[in-house]
Scaffold this motif. Sequence first.
Motif, PDB file in Angstrom:
ATOM      1  N   ALA A 294       5.903  -9.126  -4.849  1.00 23.28           N
ATOM      2  CA  ALA A 294       6.067  -8.510  -3.612  1.00 23.28           C
ATOM      3  C   ALA A 294       5.439  -6.943  -3.434  1.00 23.28           C
ATOM      4  O   ALA A 294       6.386  -6.048  -4.226  1.00 23.28           O
ATOM      5  N   ARG A 295       3.979  -6.620  -3.129  1.00 23.39           N
ATOM      6  CA  ARG A 295       3.856  -5.007  -2.559  1.00 23.39           C
ATOM      7  C   ARG A 295       3.885  -4.711  -1.220  1.00 23.39           C
ATOM      8  O   ARG A 295       3.030  -5.926  -0.196  1.00 23.39           O
ATOM      9  N   ILE A 296       5.325  -4.257  -0.950  1.00 23.36           N
ATOM     10  CA  ILE A 296       5.065  -3.662   0.809  1.00 23.36           C
ATOM     11  C   ILE A 296       4.666  -2.197   1.014  1.00 23.36           C
ATOM     12  O   ILE A 296       4.839  -1.309  -0.031  1.00 23.36           O
ATOM     13  N   HIS A 297       4.103  -2.114   1.822  1.00 26.58           N
ATOM     14  CA  HIS A 297       3.273  -0.550   2.239  1.00 26.58           C
ATOM     15  C   HIS A 297       3.640  -0.319   3.843  1.00 26.58           C
ATOM     16  O   HIS A 297       3.182  -0.759   4.561  1.00 26.58           O
ATOM     17  N   VAL A 298       4.649   0.722   3.867  1.00 27.54           N
ATOM     18  CA  VAL A 298       5.155   1.157   5.511  1.00 27.54           C
ATOM     19  C   VAL A 298       4.786   2.501   5.640  1.00 27.54           C
ATOM     20  O   VAL A 298       5.082   3.406   4.661  1.00 27.54           O
ATOM     21  N   SER A 299       3.993   2.803   6.906  1.00 26.18           N
ATOM     22  CA  SER A 299       3.216   4.385   6.374  1.00 26.18           C
ATOM     23  C   SER A 299       3.309   3.923   8.359  1.00 26.18           C
ATOM     24  O   SER A 299       3.350   3.501   9.441  1.00 26.18           O
ATOM     25  N   LEU A 300       3.002   6.158   8.172  1.00 23.53           N
ATOM     26  CA  LEU A 300       3.017   5.635  10.665  1.00 23.53           C
ATOM     27  C   LEU A 300       1.473   6.727  10.870  1.00 23.53           C
ATOM     28  O   LEU A 300       1.818   7.663  10.005  1.00 23.53           O
ATOM     29  N   TRP A 301       1.175   6.266  11.842  1.00 25.46           N
ATOM     30  CA  TRP A 301      -0.522   7.574  11.901  1.00 25.46           C
ATOM     31  C   TRP A 301      -0.207   7.535  13.419  1.00 25.46           C
ATOM     32  O   TRP A 301       0.588   7.210  13.889  1.00 25.46           O
TER      33      TRP A 301
ATOM     34  N   VAL B 241       1.561   5.073  15.485  1.00 24.78           N
ATOM     35  CA  VAL B 241       1.755   3.455  14.986  1.00 24.78           C
ATOM     36  C   VAL B 241       2.406   3.341  13.498  1.00 24.78           C
ATOM     37  O   VAL B 241       2.033   3.684  13.143  1.00 24.78           O
ATOM     38  N   LEU B 242       3.485   1.747  13.781  1.00 23.44           N
ATOM     39  CA  LEU B 242       4.042   2.020  12.638  1.00 23.44           C
ATOM     40  C   LEU B 242       3.451   1.148  12.018  1.00 23.44           C
ATOM     41  O   LEU B 242       3.681  -0.404  12.567  1.00 23.44           O
ATOM     42  N   TRP B 243       3.029   1.156  11.054  1.00 25.75           N
ATOM     43  CA  TRP B 243       2.170   0.019   9.728  1.00 25.75           C
ATOM     44  C   TRP B 243       2.762  -0.551   9.049  1.00 25.75           C
ATOM     45  O   TRP B 243       3.927  -0.323   8.332  1.00 25.75           O
ATOM     46  N   VAL B 244       3.297  -1.899   8.698  1.00 24.52           N
ATOM     47  CA  VAL B 244       4.041  -2.787   7.413  1.00 24.52           C
ATOM     48  C   VAL B 244       3.034  -3.860   7.386  1.00 24.52           C
ATOM     49  O   VAL B 244       2.376  -4.903   7.598  1.00 24.52           O
ATOM     50  N   ARG B 245       2.045  -3.355   6.591  1.00 29.40           N
ATOM     51  CA  ARG B 245       2.043  -4.649   4.694  1.00 29.40           C
ATOM     52  C   ARG B 245       1.906  -5.338   4.072  1.00 29.40           C
ATOM     53  O   ARG B 245       2.866  -4.403   3.009  1.00 29.40           O
TER      54      ARG B 245
ATOM     55  N   ALA C  25       9.687  -2.264  25.348  1.00 30.24           N
ATOM     56  CA  ALA C  25      10.601  -1.756  26.829  1.00 30.24           C
ATOM     57  C   ALA C  25       9.844  -0.389  27.131  1.00 30.24           C
ATOM     58  O   ALA C  25      10.380   0.477  27.800  1.00 30.24           O
ATOM     59  N   ASN C  26       9.721   0.235  25.776  1.00 29.50           N
ATOM     60  CA  ASN C  26       9.331   1.401  25.551  1.00 29.50           C
ATOM     61  C   ASN C  26       7.783   2.039  25.820  1.00 29.50           C
ATOM     62  O   ASN C  26       7.216   3.113  25.477  1.00 29.50           O
ATOM     63  N   GLY C  27       7.017   0.473  26.161  1.00 32.05           N
ATOM     64  CA  GLY C  27       5.792   0.633  26.883  1.00 32.05           C
ATOM     65  C   GLY C  27       4.636   0.919  25.473  1.00 32.05           C
ATOM     66  O   GLY C  27       3.374   1.004  25.724  1.00 32.05           O
ATOM     67  N   GLY C  28       4.694  -0.310  24.754  1.00 32.56           N
ATOM     68  CA  GLY C  28       4.387  -0.798  23.059  1.00 32.56           C
ATOM     69  C   GLY C  28       4.338  -1.925  23.163  1.00 32.56           C
ATOM     70  O   GLY C  28       4.371  -2.533  23.616  1.00 32.56           O
ATOM     71  N   HIS C  29       3.184  -1.888  21.954  1.00 36.42           N
ATOM     72  CA  HIS C  29       2.953  -3.615  21.681  1.00 36.42           C
ATOM     73  C   HIS C  29       2.520  -3.399  20.603  1.00 36.42           C
ATOM     74  O   HIS C  29       2.979  -2.160  19.608  1.00 36.42           O
ATOM     75  N   ILE C  30       2.331  -4.927  19.757  1.00 38.87           N
ATOM     76  CA  ILE C  30       2.430  -5.042  18.558  1.00 38.87           C
ATOM     77  C   ILE C  30       1.173  -5.725  18.807  1.00 38.87           C
ATOM     78  O   ILE C  30       0.895  -6.467  18.840  1.00 38.87           O
ATOM     79  N   GLU C  31       0.240  -5.837  17.434  1.00 39.06           N
ATOM     80  CA  GLU C  31      -0.966  -6.279  16.740  1.00 39.06           C
ATOM     81  C   GLU C  31      -0.780  -7.274  15.609  1.00 39.06           C
ATOM     82  O   GLU C  31      -0.059  -5.644  14.813  1.00 39.06           O
TER      83      GLU C  31
ATOM     84  N   PHE D 245       1.143  -5.937  10.135  1.00 40.70           N
ATOM     85  CA  PHE D 245       1.873  -5.547  11.468  1.00 40.70           C
ATOM     86  C   PHE D 245       1.451  -3.724  11.785  1.00 40.70           C
ATOM     87  O   PHE D 245       1.819  -3.055  11.196  1.00 40.70           O
ATOM     88  N   ARG D 246       0.615  -4.073  12.946  1.00 35.79           N
ATOM     89  CA  ARG D 246       1.064  -2.513  13.551  1.00 35.79           C
ATOM     90  C   ARG D 246       2.081  -2.965  14.794  1.00 35.79           C
ATOM     91  O   ARG D 246       1.792  -3.137  15.762  1.00 35.79           O
ATOM     92  N   VAL D 247       2.811  -1.662  14.838  1.00 35.28           N
ATOM     93  CA  VAL D 247       3.613  -1.526  16.165  1.00 35.28           C
ATOM     94  C   VAL D 247       3.407   0.049  17.039  1.00 35.28           C
ATOM     95  O   VAL D 247       3.845   0.763  16.169  1.00 35.28           O
ATOM     96  N   TYR D 248       2.676  -0.444  17.785  1.00 37.74           N
ATOM     97  CA  TYR D 248       2.567   0.779  18.991  1.00 37.74           C
ATOM     98  C   TYR D 248       3.514   1.121  19.374  1.00 37.74           C
ATOM     99  O   TYR D 248       4.029   0.069  20.329  1.00 37.74           O
ATOM    100  N   LEU D 249       4.488   2.453  19.362  1.00 42.67           N
ATOM    101  CA  LEU D 249       5.767   2.266  18.979  1.00 42.67           C
ATOM    102  C   LEU D 249       6.006   3.055  20.865  1.00 42.67           C
ATOM    103  O   LEU D 249       6.596   3.068  21.645  1.00 42.67           O
ATOM    104  N   GLY D 250       4.646   3.174  21.053  1.00 38.75           N
ATOM    105  CA  GLY D 250       5.209   4.227  22.991  1.00 38.75           C
ATOM    106  C   GLY D 250       5.487   5.107  23.299  1.00 38.75           C
ATOM    107  O   GLY D 250       5.324   5.904  22.041  1.00 38.75           O
ATOM    108  N   GLN D 251       6.185   5.653  24.456  1.00 41.14           N
ATOM    109  CA  GLN D 251       7.063   6.988  24.629  1.00 41.14           C
ATOM    110  C   GLN D 251       8.745   6.548  24.799  1.00 41.14           C
ATOM    111  O   GLN D 251       8.594   5.432  26.485  1.00 41.14           O
TER     112      GLN D 251
END
Length: 760
Positions: free
Chosen positions: A673-680, A687-691, A733-739, A750-756
């Motif tokens: 398994a290869r997992i990459h976690v990043s934030l942009w 936006v939290l990325w988990v690939r 609940a924090n005003g975000g969404h997931i793509e 997974f791209r997690v828009y964390l909101g405010q």
Amino acid sequence: MILSASPDGRLASVVHRHVDALLRDSPACLASLSGADHMVTVTNQLFRRLFGDRTLVGLSLREALPELLPQPFFELLDAVYATGNVYHGREEVAFHDARRPGPRGPVHFTFIAQAVRDATGTVTGLLLFAYDVSAHQQARQQVAAKAGPPHTTDELELANLELDTTNLQLATTMEVLSVANAELDAINDQLMESNQQLERANAQLRATNDDIRSHVNELHSTQEALRTLNRHLEARVAERTGQLQAALHESEQQRATIAAVFEQTPAAMCLLRGPEHRFAYVNDSYQALYPTRELRGLPLAQALPEIENQGFIALLDQVYATGQPYHGQEVPLADIGPHGPRQRFFDFTYQAFRENGTVVGVAVSAYDVTEQVRVREQVAVAIFRGPRYVIELANPAVCAIWGRTAEQVLGKPLFEALPEAAGQGFEQQLDGVLATGVPYVATELPSTFSRGGQLDTVYWNFVYQPLVDDEGLRTGISVVATDVSEQVRARRQLEQLGQELAIAYASLQVAHVDTELANAALSTHNHRLTRTNADLDSFVYAASHDLKLPVLNLAGLFEELRRGVTFTDPAEEQILVPLFEDSLRQLTTTLEDLAALGQLQQAALALAEPLALEEIVEDVLQVLEPQVRAARAHVTVDFAARPVLSYPRATLRTIVLNLLSNALKYADPARPARIHVSLWLADGEPVLWVRDNGLGFDAAAHGPELFQLFRRFHDHTEGTGVGLYLINRLVQANGGHIEVESSVGVGATFRVYLGQPPQP
């Protein structure tokens, strides 16, 4: 070099003689005023005669001419002194001589007031030119006294008087220039004579010195006499030098005044020298007519080639050859301006100027009257005569309204030339004006005329004015009109648009009311849903909490049974016991997930705090360390865009835990398994990325149901289908969404828009 003046006072007499000539021969009434109180310093005979030969010099003009105090004359002079701007008096000033009333009544005059400046540019006085226009005024009064409209002869007389006044002004300007030049020549001649006198005096001194040497016995007395003579000579030289400097200064002031008059006059003026009419001088007003062209030193035909075939050069040739002036009125001129071809209209005068009696050039003075001509062309004018209203005059503007040419209407009765006008009420209006003598005024009157072969409605403002002959009889009607069709149509379009806007606004108000009602109903529905969700969360939390103890008891009973019960069939024991343990473990996991769901409300209200993202990931990986080893996973991170994030700790940890847990749980067993976690950052939002490179799923087919509760896409491993539902609720609940992007066999992103989240 010291200049010695002649002892007979000839320098002063020459200067005074030229000044007297300037005042005596000027065709205008001329006076020089000094200071803010307008002290009279110099006048000529014409100026004194204008005011009854009374004493003027040495008095302020207000003291000398108190009869002018009720008129704005002195206020205008004060304004010129204060601003330095040239004033050209168009309005006439009436002087009633209170000391010696004349039989002809008051004297009427116009004037030009020109500021006089010193070397620093400060205004020190005024130069006043007055022009007696009493004859002109009397002529106008005589014409006005005649009954009926003015005759052409009367108009010509008035025009000639106005031209005479203009010629007088031009002649004054030319005379001032000529006298000033002659004065400078005389001063130069006198300087040469003074130098010669000095040379002769020096020769006399040398002869006297020789005589002194030969008469030693008379040396003392002669020396004393010479010293006395030298003192007298020095005094005389100093006196004459002062007079000469004063005369030169006065001459320079006069030249500067004349130049300022030319430069500051609003008329466009130039001097054309020689038969080729070469520009020798142009003032600022003339240069402003052609701001981008070089004029000085060029022949007229070369500087302005487009006017060569319009007759102006032929007129200049005539004036240059004959010496007779030429006056043009409202003459059209087609030339090239900064923005292309244009046509302008000018009133102008060509005046020959001479040197030693010979014509050497032409002086040009012009006024741009284009605006007046354009305005007059827009006004429609017509004259009807007799009871049949025969059209005697129709200018182009009224012909345009009628849709006819002048040849089609002149000399014809109105309703014969314009048959479509009959029956529209014009007959009654005209008959009423002719019968009563009362003018008729119409505003935006709609009328129908045949224009371009079809009937057209015209809206126009007009006045019917009766015309009266010498005997007081009404013989016709004059018409002055303007076409306002465009304005009327534009206003009506605006009114129609306003009505349409009012209707649209009313519709919007109705729609607004409907929207308010719908929003109220939606708000009620949302409130009910919120209460239902809260009740469901409370129920899930209570159920999971209440079931925990029975499950624990069940697990304890199972352990007791395993210790105290022996299966008769060992094979059955190997099948049933693992099944019971897996069911008990799944039940425990489900209760824990339900308990987490029940805590969503509390998690949504948690406040944000600064969190180091690498520490959160390391903490989660420690919890998932067995799964990491089992999947042979290699996890990388990149938080350079924002190493520290302000977010609720429990919420962010739950999001990272579920995403990494799923990536490990659904890893492809055929490869590590290869997992990459990043934030942009996207427009400032984290936006939290988990690939991962796991099994993946068909996101296009299952996208809408991806975040549903208890929804699963792989059955080969344990799970409850609560994790994605849980993190989706936390992010929303924090005003975000997931793509999500995923394909079978490729992996998932997974791209997690964390909101405010709420801040402390």
